[in-house]
Design a protein around this motif. Structure first.
Motif, PDB file in Angstrom:
ATOM      1  N   ASP A   1      17.159   4.528  -7.227  1.00 61.96           N
ATOM      2  CA  ASP A   1      16.810   3.637  -5.970  1.00 61.96           C
ATOM      3  C   ASP A   1      15.519   2.971  -6.234  1.00 61.96           C
ATOM      4  O   ASP A   1      14.549   3.506  -6.360  1.00 61.96           O
ATOM      5  CB  ASP A   1      16.844   4.587  -4.850  1.00 61.96           C
ATOM      6  N   PHE A   2      15.709   1.710  -5.586  1.00 58.31           N
ATOM      7  CA  PHE A   2      14.444   0.802  -5.711  1.00 58.31           C
ATOM      8  C   PHE A   2      13.362   1.623  -4.780  1.00 58.31           C
ATOM      9  O   PHE A   2      12.257   1.592  -5.397  1.00 58.31           O
ATOM     10  CB  PHE A   2      14.580  -0.397  -5.309  1.00 58.31           C
ATOM     11  N   SER A   3      13.671   1.669  -3.483  1.00 57.40           N
ATOM     12  CA  SER A   3      12.473   2.051  -2.476  1.00 57.40           C
ATOM     13  C   SER A   3      12.038   3.270  -2.823  1.00 57.40           C
ATOM     14  O   SER A   3      10.843   3.605  -2.714  1.00 57.40           O
ATOM     15  CB  SER A   3      13.089   1.788  -1.095  1.00 57.40           C
ATOM     16  N   SER A   4      13.042   4.477  -3.198  1.00 59.58           N
ATOM     17  CA  SER A   4      12.257   5.670  -3.181  1.00 59.58           C
ATOM     18  C   SER A   4      11.874   6.183  -4.645  1.00 59.58           C
ATOM     19  O   SER A   4      11.153   7.012  -4.814  1.00 59.58           O
ATOM     20  CB  SER A   4      13.461   6.722  -2.963  1.00 59.58           C
ATOM     21  N   GLU A   5      12.369   5.454  -5.725  1.00 58.81           N
ATOM     22  CA  GLU A   5      11.772   5.613  -7.069  1.00 58.81           C
ATOM     23  C   GLU A   5      11.338   4.746  -7.731  1.00 58.81           C
ATOM     24  O   GLU A   5       9.841   4.656  -8.201  1.00 58.81           O
ATOM     25  CB  GLU A   5      13.188   6.048  -7.929  1.00 58.81           C
ATOM     26  N   VAL A   6      11.753   3.543  -7.938  1.00 61.90           N
ATOM     27  CA  VAL A   6      11.038   2.293  -8.844  1.00 61.90           C
ATOM     28  C   VAL A   6       9.798   1.641  -7.980  1.00 61.90           C
ATOM     29  O   VAL A   6       8.882   1.681  -8.939  1.00 61.90           O
ATOM     30  CB  VAL A   6      12.221   1.392  -9.071  1.00 61.90           C
ATOM     31  N   PHE A   7       9.953   1.296  -7.005  1.00 64.12           N
ATOM     32  CA  PHE A   7       8.713   0.832  -6.386  1.00 64.12           C
ATOM     33  C   PHE A   7       7.567   1.700  -6.324  1.00 64.12           C
ATOM     34  O   PHE A   7       6.331   1.452  -6.527  1.00 64.12           O
ATOM     35  CB  PHE A   7       9.041   0.385  -4.897  1.00 64.12           C
ATOM     36  N   PRO A   8       7.891   2.971  -5.618  1.00 65.61           N
ATOM     37  CA  PRO A   8       6.699   4.007  -5.917  1.00 65.61           C
ATOM     38  C   PRO A   8       6.123   4.178  -7.289  1.00 65.61           C
ATOM     39  O   PRO A   8       4.860   4.250  -7.480  1.00 65.61           O
ATOM     40  CB  PRO A   8       7.148   5.481  -5.144  1.00 65.61           C
TER      41      PRO A   8
ATOM     42  N   GLU B   1       0.819  -1.474  -0.001  1.00 68.91           N
ATOM     43  CA  GLU B   1       0.106   0.024  -0.131  1.00 68.91           C
ATOM     44  C   GLU B   1       0.835   1.245   0.235  1.00 68.91           C
ATOM     45  O   GLU B   1       0.630   2.316  -0.481  1.00 68.91           O
ATOM     46  CB  GLU B   1      -0.882   0.072   1.427  1.00 68.91           C
ATOM     47  N   ARG B   2       1.872   1.236   0.519  1.00 71.48           N
ATOM     48  CA  ARG B   2       2.758   2.512   0.775  1.00 71.48           C
ATOM     49  C   ARG B   2       4.145   2.186   1.215  1.00 71.48           C
ATOM     50  O   ARG B   2       4.415   1.051   1.886  1.00 71.48           O
ATOM     51  CB  ARG B   2       2.055   3.307   1.801  1.00 71.48           C
ATOM     52  N   PHE B   3       5.093   3.025   1.054  1.00 73.34           N
ATOM     53  CA  PHE B   3       6.619   2.988   1.483  1.00 73.34           C
ATOM     54  C   PHE B   3       6.890   4.333   2.260  1.00 73.34           C
ATOM     55  O   PHE B   3       6.477   5.292   1.898  1.00 73.34           O
ATOM     56  CB  PHE B   3       7.260   2.959   0.048  1.00 73.34           C
ATOM     57  N   LEU B   4       8.027   4.096   3.180  1.00 75.18           N
ATOM     58  CA  LEU B   4       8.201   5.136   3.906  1.00 75.18           C
ATOM     59  C   LEU B   4       9.697   4.977   4.091  1.00 75.18           C
ATOM     60  O   LEU B   4      10.336   4.253   4.924  1.00 75.18           O
ATOM     61  CB  LEU B   4       7.563   5.329   5.203  1.00 75.18           C
ATOM     62  N   GLU B   5      10.651   5.564   3.529  1.00 78.68           N
ATOM     63  CA  GLU B   5      12.166   5.418   3.751  1.00 78.68           C
ATOM     64  C   GLU B   5      12.740   6.104   4.815  1.00 78.68           C
ATOM     65  O   GLU B   5      12.354   7.406   5.038  1.00 78.68           O
ATOM     66  CB  GLU B   5      12.784   5.889   2.393  1.00 78.68           C
ATOM     67  N   LYS B   6      13.412   5.541   5.695  1.00 78.75           N
ATOM     68  CA  LYS B   6      14.093   6.129   6.691  1.00 78.75           C
ATOM     69  C   LYS B   6      13.365   7.217   7.703  1.00 78.75           C
ATOM     70  O   LYS B   6      13.494   8.196   7.652  1.00 78.75           O
ATOM     71  CB  LYS B   6      15.414   6.548   6.531  1.00 78.75           C
TER      72      LYS B   6
ATOM     73  N   LEU C   1       6.060   1.991  -9.666  1.00 81.30           N
ATOM     74  CA  LEU C   1       5.276   0.767 -10.088  1.00 81.30           C
ATOM     75  C   LEU C   1       3.798   0.892  -9.265  1.00 81.30           C
ATOM     76  O   LEU C   1       2.780   0.415  -9.943  1.00 81.30           O
ATOM     77  CB  LEU C   1       5.908  -0.566  -9.336  1.00 81.30           C
ATOM     78  N   LEU C   2       4.019   1.501  -7.842  1.00 77.35           N
ATOM     79  CA  LEU C   2       2.421   1.596  -7.696  1.00 77.35           C
ATOM     80  C   LEU C   2       1.725   2.726  -8.193  1.00 77.35           C
ATOM     81  O   LEU C   2       0.311   2.216  -8.378  1.00 77.35           O
ATOM     82  CB  LEU C   2       2.740   2.173  -5.931  1.00 77.35           C
ATOM     83  N   GLU C   3       2.046   3.909  -8.808  1.00 78.30           N
ATOM     84  CA  GLU C   3       1.388   4.499  -9.149  1.00 78.30           C
ATOM     85  C   GLU C   3       0.980   4.187 -10.571  1.00 78.30           C
ATOM     86  O   GLU C   3       0.035   4.533 -11.194  1.00 78.30           O
ATOM     87  CB  GLU C   3       2.500   5.852  -9.519  1.00 78.30           C
ATOM     88  N   ALA C   4       1.862   3.484 -11.353  1.00 85.70           N
ATOM     89  CA  ALA C   4       1.333   2.572 -12.659  1.00 85.70           C
ATOM     90  C   ALA C   4       0.304   1.423 -12.288  1.00 85.70           C
ATOM     91  O   ALA C   4      -0.092   1.056 -13.253  1.00 85.70           O
ATOM     92  CB  ALA C   4       2.585   2.278 -13.436  1.00 85.70           C
ATOM     93  N   GLY C   5      -0.051   1.163 -11.136  1.00 90.14           N
ATOM     94  CA  GLY C   5      -0.887   0.159 -10.978  1.00 90.14           C
ATOM     95  C   GLY C   5      -0.397  -1.500 -11.171  1.00 90.14           C
ATOM     96  O   GLY C   5      -0.951  -2.294 -11.350  1.00 90.14           O
ATOM     97  N   LYS C   6       0.997  -1.476 -11.089  1.00 93.29           N
ATOM     98  CA  LYS C   6       1.648  -2.796 -11.248  1.00 93.29           C
ATOM     99  C   LYS C   6       1.725  -3.548 -10.064  1.00 93.29           C
ATOM    100  O   LYS C   6       1.658  -3.234  -9.188  1.00 93.29           O
ATOM    101  CB  LYS C   6       3.130  -2.570 -11.814  1.00 93.29           C
ATOM    102  N   PRO C   7       1.732  -4.924 -10.219  1.00 94.08           N
ATOM    103  CA  PRO C   7       1.440  -5.692  -8.981  1.00 94.08           C
ATOM    104  C   PRO C   7       2.416  -5.899  -8.270  1.00 94.08           C
ATOM    105  O   PRO C   7       3.685  -6.285  -8.778  1.00 94.08           O
ATOM    106  CB  PRO C   7       1.048  -7.139  -9.738  1.00 94.08           C
ATOM    107  N   LEU C   8       2.666  -5.333  -7.155  1.00 94.67           N
ATOM    108  CA  LEU C   8       3.586  -5.066  -6.296  1.00 94.67           C
ATOM    109  C   LEU C   8       3.286  -5.970  -5.002  1.00 94.67           C
ATOM    110  O   LEU C   8       2.311  -5.281  -4.119  1.00 94.67           O
ATOM    111  CB  LEU C   8       3.988  -3.765  -6.115  1.00 94.67           C
ATOM    112  N   TYR C   9       4.198  -6.795  -4.350  1.00 99.20           N
ATOM    113  CA  TYR C   9       3.738  -7.558  -3.197  1.00 99.20           C
ATOM    114  C   TYR C   9       4.901  -7.480  -2.448  1.00 99.20           C
ATOM    115  O   TYR C   9       5.960  -7.573  -2.625  1.00 99.20           O
ATOM    116  CB  TYR C   9       3.246  -8.859  -3.394  1.00 99.20           C
ATOM    117  N   GLY C  10       4.549  -7.874  -0.943  1.00100.58           N
ATOM    118  CA  GLY C  10       5.419  -8.117   0.039  1.00100.58           C
ATOM    119  C   GLY C  10       5.275  -9.348   0.801  1.00100.58           C
ATOM    120  O   GLY C  10       4.163  -9.916   0.718  1.00100.58           O
ATOM    121  N   ALA C  11       6.465 -10.025   1.074  1.00100.36           N
ATOM    122  CA  ALA C  11       6.310 -11.457   1.503  1.00100.36           C
ATOM    123  C   ALA C  11       7.077 -11.359   2.979  1.00100.36           C
ATOM    124  O   ALA C  11       8.362 -10.967   3.154  1.00100.36           O
ATOM    125  CB  ALA C  11       6.892 -12.402   0.869  1.00100.36           C
ATOM    126  N   VAL C  12       6.379 -11.499   4.069  1.00 98.34           N
ATOM    127  CA  VAL C  12       6.991 -11.354   5.493  1.00 98.34           C
ATOM    128  C   VAL C  12       7.773 -12.823   5.630  1.00 98.34           C
ATOM    129  O   VAL C  12       7.155 -13.960   5.378  1.00 98.34           O
ATOM    130  CB  VAL C  12       6.130 -11.354   6.728  1.00 98.34           C
TER     131      VAL C  12
END
Length: 828
Positions: free
Chosen positions: A190-197, A152-157, A199-210
């Motif tokens: 950077d993946f976390s601050s640029e690429v993954f956000p 749903e969302r990212f937050l760096e440091k 992907l979220l904005e483009a509606g691409k499937p992005l998942y987390g696995a604990v």
């Protein structure tokens, strides 16, 4: 499947250990960290590996070669310049034409990669991120997922106020080649601050696995030592070279331990090392390969790298000793000491706690090496507090430290730029400012010195085109023995947390810019600085309207430099002013008790029939108001009084207030076409909001007021001048405004919360409040039908603050106490 090991980092926080060794090659349990990662990949059936390298890349290539010795196949992608996490992977895209896994080469982990890979396959994701729960998420990227695992969302440091979860990004990703469409070429990404956000904005499937298992970012010297402890405690499964002799003692091939030597507790002894009779290896001791420990040496909780020599009588406590270092008879190191490669420590030398010695240095026999790096004693806590760097003058903050901080700050600026400096009237601030200016000059930065000046004047001059930044050094309010160093950017605002971290990193590794003699900075004194500020302040109000009101005022200047400024401004307004506690020549032993000052001003207002009274703090930033009846306005009343008055005269469409402000503020602006913009509670956040277009006023909860049209920062004098104009325009008195304010009912509680459990508390509150509307601006704010509750971790103390507002005071207290109980139950 192929894997990418990112091994290009310099590991600057681990210096001096990484001064001449890439971080992935740093030995951990006597194997390079990256070798443990290679073994993990191989255990999961991944044998095709691409390694991204940059810093000291040849050391990695030489050790691993083509990977055949380790049962894998390795190729290398070299970065000619830093490309960031995503940029470095893109640099290897020619080798990655199918689903691949990315992992850092400088972490310690035994995570079940199979679960992450399975999640990726089941969800059909473009990218899957391996997640873990950690105690302290401040230094990592927080990831918030939905119930189905989608992100749903990212937050760096984050700061503590932004810790909405303790689930963090491990840097382990499973990716499809389509990811390269979202990674620009030729620049750091950077993946976390640029690429993954993206992907979220483009509606691409992005998942987390604990993921299950152990994970530790070995990013600091403290975590490097604790990672060895975790290995020996069995918290993480790694291949420790050697034979496990008993429980928790590993002895490498060819190692010799004399029968009269003692091993007490867990220990790892590398191959071909020798421990002589009478030596003692205490709990959690690690010896690398070919280390020699002579008789009567005593080690505990320490890591010694390959080929080191420890002579008779050495005492090593909680330290890291670099490769091929030579410690002679009776040498001692205290907790937190780090000695780099190939150092020589003479007979009976003593290295004090927290001292770092960089590679190839010599310490003479009998020398005592102490350093004023008292900050390291605070572990993970920040050098910076809420407003700057503070401590006891000439003890915690010495001239040496002031010069080092100045050089670190100057290193973040370009050479030949200009910094505005100022101080209060104390001798301590004068002494330390001189040292600070010397540090700035030594790094090629010029100084324009205001000498004694209020903080708002310093901010005002910093905003002028000639300046790049500003610094002021002053006594801490209410503590004449302590000083604070405060930093301002080119807009006159407190520097950002990122800028603070950069200064801390430079101080930690003592990596300062030193210029040639011809490039040393200059010192100047700006002419008529106070007159510029006074003239600009006078232009912010309608002088004719204020003069017509014929205000009579009582002002306590708190022995501050505002007494230089305000009389001229108030004279232009035609005000009749009685000044109390005017400027003194030194504040060495003068402190002003705020309660006593308010009491005195209140009595003078009543005796003189003044329209209002004001108490300015010595720095000129905060303001306490007394109305025409002699009654003090609380900070909350003063804030709401300003909101009520300014609502009909605002230049803009928003008023910025901290998230813990009463909802009464929203009611006060109804019908005026403006709205309340909530901000984080920190000073920096409020000032940043005040700098935004459309924000016409801002106020904190402790007497700080901001007039963005004049200065987007706290200014008590400017707030007082604006208040006079507003009262004159409305034709009213301050007591009338105060009496017209709706009642507020806010309760405040604190809960002792260990640092390592703050993230858990925030995550639990979010989970328990899923059925209610949340605001995650700063901390967790839960909106109820008749009020709200805000839970906010304190950035400096091991406590969590709880604010609650309700229809009446008992309900507010009850609501606050309910959340206090929830937090205490979480901590059990």
């Amino acid at each position: 499947m192929k894997a990418v090991i990112m091994a290009g980092g310099e590991g600057t926080r681990l210096r001096p250990l990484t001064s001449n060794c890439p971080k992935p090659m740093l030995p951990l349990a006597n194997r390079p960290m990256m070798e443990h990662i290679v073994g993990l990949l191989k255990d999961h059936g991944i044998t095709e590996i691409v390694v991204t390298v940059a810093f000291l890349a040849n050391q990695i290539r030489t050790y691993f070669g083509d990977g055949s010795e380790f049962g894998v196949r390795m190729v290398y992608a070299t970065e000619d310049q830093p490309l960031g996490t995503a940029g470095s992977v893109r640099n290897a895209m020619d080798e990655l034409d199918e689903t691949f896994l990315v992992i850092s080469g400088d972490v310690l982990t035994d995570i079940d990669l199979g679960k992450v890979l399975a999640t990726h396959a089941e969800t059909g994701a473009l990218a899957t991120i391996g997640l873990v729960h950690v105690d302290n998420p401040l230094e990592f990227g927080i990831v918030i997922t939905r119930d189905d695992g989608s992100i749903e969302r990212f937050l760096e440091k984050p700061t503590w106020g932004q810790v909405f979860s303790d689930t963090i990004n491990t840097g382990i990703f499973v990716l499809e080649p389509e990811i390269f469409d979202f990674i620009p070429e030729g620049r750091p990404v950077d993946f976390s601050s640029e690429v993954f956000p993206a992907l979220l904005e483009a509606g691409k499937p992005l998942y987390g696995a604990v993921a299950e298992g152990y994970w530790e970012d070995v990013g600091t010297l403290e975590s490097y030592v604790s990672a060895h402890k975790d290995v020996m405690d069995g918290r993480v499964t790694v291949d420790v070279p050697g034979f496990e002799f008993g429980q928790g003692v590993w002895i490498g091939e060819g190692a010799e331990v004399h029968p009269d030597a003692r091993i007490e507790g867990f220990a790892i002894i590398g191959e071909n090392s020798r421990v002589e009779a009478g030596a003692r290896l205490g709990d959690y001791t690690v010896l690398g390969g070919n280390v020699r420990v002579r008789g009567d040496a005593d080690l505990e909780r320490s890591v010694v790298h390959d080929n080191a020599y420890l002579a008779e009588g050495c005492r090593i406590r909680g330290s890291v000793i670099g490769r091929a270092s030579d410690l002679r008879r009776g040498a001692r190191t205290d907790d937190g000491v780090v000695i780099g490669d190939e150092c020589f420590i003479g007979d009976d030398a003593h290295i004090g706690a927290g001292v770092k010695i960089y590679p190839f240095k010599t310490v003479e026999a009998g020398a005592t090496i102490n350093s004023s790096i008292i900050w390291e004693s605070k572990g993970a806590r920040s050098l910076f507090g809420r407003d700057g760097i503070s401590g006891l003058a000439n003890v915690d903050i010495s001239p040496e430290l002031a010069a080092r901080v100045a050089m670190a700050f100057a290193t973040t600026l370009r050479k030949d730029t200009t910094v505005i400096t100022s101080r209060d009237s104390s001798r301590a601030a004068r002494m330390l400012k001189r040292a600070f200016m010397a540090g700035l000059n030594a790094s090629g930065v010029n100084v324009l010195d205001l000498e004694v000046a209020p903080v708002p004047v310093t901010r005002f001059l910093t905003r002028q085109p000639v300046a790049t930044a500003g610094v002021t050094i002053r006594l801490v309010d209410g503590d004449s023995q302590s000083v604070m160093i405060r930093f301002f950017d080119r807009d006159g605002l407190d520097i950002t947390e990122d800028a603070q971290r950069k200064i801390e990193r430079l101080i930690g590794r003592e990596d300062f810019r030193r210029v040639l003699a011809g490039e040393i900075g200059d010192i100047g004194f700006p002419p008529r600085a106070l007159e510029q500020y006074t003239a600009a302040l006078g232009e912010t109000v309608d002088l004719a309207v204020v003069r017509k009101a014929n205000f009579k005022l009582v002002i306590d200047y708190g022995y501050g430099a505002t007494a230089f400024v305000m009389p001229n401004v108030l004279a232009k307004l035609g005000a009749d002013v009685l000044g109390v506690n005017p400027y003194a020549s030194t504040r060495q032993a003068i402190t002003v008790d705020r309660a006593e000052a308010v009491k005195q001003v209140s009595a003078l207002v009543l005796a003189s029939g003044a329209h209002l009274g004001a108490v300015l703090d010595a720095d000129g930033e905060h303001l306490t108001l007394i109305d025409d009846t002699g009654r003090e306005l609380t900070d909350d009343e003063a804030r709401l009084a300003f909101v009520s008055l300014v609502a009909g005269h605002l230049v803009g469409d928003r008023i910025a207030l901290p998230v813990n402000t009463s909802s009464v503020a929203d009611r006060l602006v109804e019908g005026h076409g403006i709205r309340i913009q909530h901000t984080k509670t920190s000073t920096a956040a409020l000032m940043a909001a005040a700098s935004e277009k459309g924000v016409g006023f801002a106020a904190s909860g402790d007497g700080g007021f901001i007039l963005p049209g004049f200065l987007p920062a706290f200014d008590g004098g400017a707030a007082l001048v604006k208040l006079l104009e507003l009262l004159a325009l409305e034709g009213t008195t301050l007591s009338t405004v105060r009496e017209s304010l709706p009642r507020t009912h806010i309760a405040h509680e604190t809960v002792v919360t260990p640092w390592e459990q703050k993230g858990l508390v925030m995550r639990t509150l979010v989970e328990l409040s899923k059925d209610r509307r949340l605001e995650l601006i700063d901390g967790v704010k839960v909106l109820h039908d008749d009020g709200w509750v805000l839970a906010l971790p304190d950035p400096e103390e091991p406590v969590t603050h709880i604010w609650a507002e309700a229809a009446d005071s008992p309900s507010a207290r009850s609501l606050a106490q309910e959340y206090v109980r929830r937090i205490r139950q979480t901590l059990r």
